[in-house]
Write a protein that holds these residues in place. Sequence first.
Motif, short mmCIF file in Angstrom:
data_model
loop_
_atom_site.label_atom_id
_atom_site.label_comp_id
_atom_site.label_asym_id
_atom_site.label_seq_id
_atom_site.Cartn_x
_atom_site.Cartn_y
_atom_site.Cartn_z
N CYS A 90 0.87 -1.17 0.00
CA CYS A 90 0.00 0.00 0.00
C CYS A 90 0.91 1.23 0.00
CB CYS A 90 -0.87 -0.04 1.25
SG CYS A 90 -2.54 0.49 0.99
N ALA A 92 0.76 4.46 -1.12
CA ALA A 92 0.32 5.84 -0.93
C ALA A 92 -0.18 6.06 0.50
CB ALA A 92 -0.80 6.16 -1.92
N HIS A 94 -2.69 7.22 3.14
CA HIS A 94 -4.15 7.22 3.03
C HIS A 94 -4.79 7.01 4.39
CE1 HIS A 94 -3.03 3.00 3.17
NE2 HIS A 94 -4.27 2.74 3.60
N GLU A 95 -6.12 7.21 4.43
CA GLU A 95 -6.95 6.78 5.55
C GLU A 95 -7.80 5.64 5.03
OE1 GLU A 95 -8.76 10.72 6.37
OE2 GLU A 95 -8.28 10.20 8.46
N ASP A 96 -8.00 4.62 5.85
CA ASP A 96 -8.81 3.47 5.43
C ASP A 96 -10.29 3.83 5.44
OD1 ASP A 96 -6.68 1.59 5.08
OD2 ASP A 96 -6.51 1.51 7.25
N TRP A 113 3.46 6.19 9.27
CA TRP A 113 2.35 7.12 9.42
C TRP A 113 2.84 8.56 9.51
CZ3 TRP A 113 1.94 9.98 13.98
CH2 TRP A 113 2.72 9.54 15.06
N ARG A 136 -11.77 6.69 7.88
CA ARG A 136 -12.67 7.75 7.41
C ARG A 136 -14.08 7.62 7.96
NH1 ARG A 136 -10.30 6.66 2.14
NH2 ARG A 136 -12.24 5.60 1.68
N ARG A 143 -6.80 14.54 10.66
CA ARG A 143 -6.31 13.56 9.69
C ARG A 143 -5.02 12.94 10.19
NH1 ARG A 143 -6.28 14.85 3.63
NH2 ARG A 143 -6.16 12.61 3.70
N LEU A 145 -2.49 9.89 8.35
CA LEU A 145 -2.36 9.02 7.19
C LEU A 145 -1.34 7.92 7.47
CD1 LEU A 145 -2.08 11.92 4.59
CD2 LEU A 145 -4.15 10.70 5.27
N ARG A 147 0.72 4.18 5.54
CA ARG A 147 1.00 3.33 4.38
C ARG A 147 1.84 2.15 4.85
NH1 ARG A 147 5.50 7.01 1.17
NH2 ARG A 147 7.17 6.70 2.69
#
Length: 180
Positions: A90, A92, A94-96, A113, A136, A143, A145, A147
């Motif tokens: 994974c 990028a 991101h937030e799941d 993170w 999310r 936020r 994030l 990966r």
Amino acid sequence: MDRPAPHCVVGDSPSIFSALADPSVRLVIWRRPNPCQPEGYPPFARPARDELTCLPDWLGRDILLLGGLYQALADRDWQVRLEAAEGRTCPAFHEDAVRLRLLVTYRGPGTEWTTGPDNAPVREVPPGAVAAFKGRAWPSSARLLHRSAKASVRRPRWLLAMDAAAPAGPETGAARSLIG
């Protein structure tokens, strides 16, 4: 309790997960000794798929411990996914798209993170630690994030991810799954 960055708390006891009640907290990390006991494997070994389906005792015990923890935190049944990776699965940040996800890296580099994409430092969850990421679906304006970390053939990554189980239906059977 440590606060290494905004929206993150770290502690040495499972009681640290009570911090999830704080709306500003998006990540809780329980630092613990790594339960992975890969006896018989040289440091560079990578597991074959069939090695992950016959769960070693330590892994079965840890899944049950984490399942009880997940159920207490999320008030939901759980499912687990086990991965053996030789690359970044994974890449990028991101937030799941879930409410809550538990991640544990048993071997190799831990989940990375950051609090934001703009020059924020990238941190790593230590191997063996239990990280609870709010996704999310958990209401918040904050936020955080994450990966997957970069792995390789010589430094593979063994990861457990735990989420809420899909509702059981006639075709799915039990709501709990050991291998997802």
